[in-house]
Write an enzyme that holds these catalytic residues in place. Structure first.
Site, PDB file in Angstrom:
ATOM      1  N   THR A 164      39.926  38.727  31.357  1.00 51.99           N
ATOM      2  CA  THR A 164      39.541  39.817  32.263  1.00 51.99           C
ATOM      3  C   THR A 164      38.380  40.580  31.637  1.00 51.99           C
ATOM      4  O   THR A 164      38.451  40.927  30.464  1.00 51.99           O
ATOM      5  CB  THR A 164      40.719  40.788  32.454  1.00 51.99           C
ATOM      6  OG1 THR A 164      41.866  40.024  32.766  1.00 51.99           O
ATOM      7  CG2 THR A 164      40.434  41.761  33.575  1.00 51.99           C
ATOM      8  N   LYS A 166      36.198  43.470  30.512  1.00 52.75           N
ATOM      9  CA  LYS A 166      36.336  44.903  30.231  1.00 52.75           C
ATOM     10  C   LYS A 166      34.989  45.381  29.667  1.00 52.75           C
ATOM     11  O   LYS A 166      34.265  44.561  29.134  1.00 52.75           O
ATOM     12  CB  LYS A 166      37.439  45.157  29.201  1.00 52.75           C
ATOM     13  CG  LYS A 166      38.774  44.495  29.509  1.00 52.75           C
ATOM     14  CD  LYS A 166      39.572  45.286  30.513  1.00 52.75           C
ATOM     15  CE  LYS A 166      40.916  44.608  30.803  1.00 52.75           C
ATOM     16  NZ  LYS A 166      41.664  45.262  31.861  1.00 52.75           N
ATOM     17  N   ASP A 194      38.138  42.792  37.124  1.00 61.20           N
ATOM     18  CA  ASP A 194      39.303  43.669  37.066  1.00 61.20           C
ATOM     19  C   ASP A 194      39.669  44.066  38.490  1.00 61.20           C
ATOM     20  O   ASP A 194      38.799  44.115  39.359  1.00 61.20           O
ATOM     21  CB  ASP A 194      38.990  44.916  36.232  1.00 61.20           C
ATOM     22  CG  ASP A 194      40.268  45.476  35.669  1.00 61.20           C
ATOM     23  OD1 ASP A 194      40.959  46.180  36.423  1.00 61.20           O
ATOM     24  OD2 ASP A 194      40.600  45.180  34.512  1.00 61.20           O
ATOM     25  N   HIS A 285      46.112  39.469  42.464  1.00 61.77           N
ATOM     26  CA  HIS A 285      46.522  40.502  41.522  1.00 61.77           C
ATOM     27  C   HIS A 285      47.558  41.387  42.204  1.00 61.77           C
ATOM     28  O   HIS A 285      47.515  41.567  43.408  1.00 61.77           O
ATOM     29  CB  HIS A 285      45.308  41.338  41.087  1.00 61.77           C
ATOM     30  CG  HIS A 285      45.635  42.237  39.934  1.00 61.77           C
ATOM     31  ND1 HIS A 285      46.279  43.434  40.104  1.00 61.77           N
ATOM     32  CD2 HIS A 285      45.465  42.087  38.611  1.00 61.77           C
ATOM     33  CE1 HIS A 285      46.476  43.986  38.917  1.00 61.77           C
ATOM     34  NE2 HIS A 285      45.995  43.196  37.996  1.00 61.77           N
TER      35      HIS A 285
END
Length: 466
Positions: A164, A166, A194, A285
């Site tokens: 993911t 970041k 994200d 998600h």
């Protein structure tokens, strides 16, 4: 019946039927019911059946215009919850005709609608649902699923690796694309938007899609492996979401992503249909799930949300790690992981599975382990989740002291070492640390990762007990 009799009747007279034999076509639900003091369990269970199917608080003359026996929900069994005072599991059977075909939205509106605000109950939690074969067959389900996904990606015999990106908010599209490139270039299979990244002022969606597609193609060319970036198509309206999915397809990327709870089941099912028709994989998600599933005695257990997602459609879904920073009890997590992946799952109360579930031809979903995991967890993850899973390391890739690409290399080396050790018959649970240590002799990247995260574990008491 002697004619219409106005007035308020006890629910249990109509809706508590302990002699009822459940039908193969019934939708069965297991509710954890906490009645208000003084309300007997039969009455509480019957109230749940009534309020989530044909009943209301008083008798109405229009009841005579329909056949309650055909359409009513029935509470057919009640058992006390061990170790809890005044808490019961109420089993309710719903006739299939109460539900619209192929609509998770309609199923939930009925089963977990108004009844959750019902005054006679202190709390109510939906623990499990048995979806009958006849209803399963009205859903398309996952766009592609496990086998087709492996064939598209040409990756077999191991879990897939992801990262993911970041910091989740604040990067410009070009810098975001640079981060996206480094991970698959190192060796991860996927990178992920994200869930908070939609289309904000610092990075509009179209710019992000372009830079991410470029990054992945570049990495693909240089590594000779197929790479994907989960482009988050979640948006404020259905039309906008579809516009993003269409653009992803035009770029030729392999996979898009959606937040299925905040986006809603209607939007999710539309997107899943589009993805199957256009050869896109769909990563799901579960933002917001803990609002619904974290309380032990009220809400909906995640295993029900997982089943609902398999019906609505998605190829991957986040499902806890058992070892990272977010919640998840091992047996219970493995219970719903099997519900996501397997075609037929036996009732097993020790894993929280209240009903035997037959998914017939519905494809499986890959569980995604994500949240606070790093290389030292790799043996445990490989052992717990097996090959059919996606292991997602965000901080565990980007937080590597030498940055993102070596971080991805460290994860891939650790994964390959664990898979090889398992295939040689070694016990990952007992020898995990040893396996990682051996591998790090040959991989400076892995050695550096082990140095940073040697002892970090996130250990708290588990909240989800049976």
């Amino acid at each position: 019946s002697v004619g219409f009799k106005a007035g308020v009747k006890e629910y249990k007279l109509t809706y508590y039927t302990p002699t009822y034999e459940t039908k193969d076509t019934d939708i069965l639900a297991a509710f954890r019911v906490t009645p208000q003091p003084g309300v007997p369990p039969e009455e509480a269970g019957a109230a749940v059946a009534x309020e989530s199917s044909t009943g209301t608080w008083t008798t109405v003359w229009t009841d005579g215009l329909t056949s309650l026996d055909r359409y009513k929900g029935r509470c057919y069994h009640i058992e006390p919850v061990a170790g809890e005072e005044n808490q019961f599991i109420a089993y309710v059977a719903y006739p299939l005709d109460l539900f619209e075909e192929g609509s998770v939205t309609n199923m939930f509106t009925s089963i977990v609608g108004n009844v959750f605000g019902f005054k006679a109950l202190r709390a109510l939690r939906l623990e499990d649902l048995r979806i009958p074969v006849a209803y399963v067959k009205t859903f398309q389900g996952p766009p592609h699923x496990i086998q087709v996904e492996r064939d598209k990606l040409n990756k077999y015999g191991r879990p897939l690796l992801x990262c993911t990106i970041k910091p989740k908010l604040g990067l410009s599209a070009k810098n975001y694309g640079r981060a996206v490139y480094e991970c698959p270039r190192g060796x991860x299979d996927f990178t992920k938007d994200d869930e908070n990244v939609n289309s904000q002022p610092f990075m509009r969606w179209r710019d992000r899609f372009l830079f991410c597609a470029e990054a992945x193609y570049e990495a693909q060319t240089e590594t000779g492996e197929i790479k994907g970036h989960y482009l988050n198509a979640t948006a404020g309206t259905n039309e906008e979401m579809m516009k993003r999915a269409v653009f992803a397809r035009e770029l030729g990327v392999p996979i898009v992503m959606h937040d299925y709870l905040t986006g809603g089941f209607t939007a999710n099912t539309s997107l899943a249909h589009y993805c199957r028709d256009n050869g896109l994989l769909l990563h799901i998600h579960r933002a917001m799930h803990a609002v619904i599933d974290r309380q032990k005695n009220h809400g909906i257990h995640f295993r029900v949300l997982a089943k609902a997602l398999r019906m609505s459609g998605g190829d991957h879904i986040h499902s806890g790690t058992v070892v990272g920073k977010l919640e998840g009890e091992r047996d219970i997590t493995l219970g719903f992981v099997d519900l996501l992946r397997d075609g037929f799952i036996e009732k097993d109360r020790s894993r929280g599975i209240y009903f035997t579930q037959d998914w017939v031809x519905l494809p499986g979903v890959l569980p995604v382990a994500s949240g606070g995991i790093h290389v030292x967890h790799m043996p445990a993850l490989t052992e717990i989740f097996g090959d059919d899973s996606v292991l997602q390391f965000g901080g565990g890739t980007l937080g590597h002291p030498w940055x993102x690409r070596p971080g991805a290399v460290a994860n891939r080396v650790a994964l390959e070492a664990c898979v090889q050790a398992r295939n040689e018959g070694r016990d990952l649970a007992x020898e995990g640390n040893e396996i990682i240590r051996e591998a790090s002799k040959w991989s400076p990247e892995l050695a550096a990762a082990c140095e940073v995260w040697k002892e970090i574990k996130f250990e708290f008491e588990a909240m989800d007990t049976l």
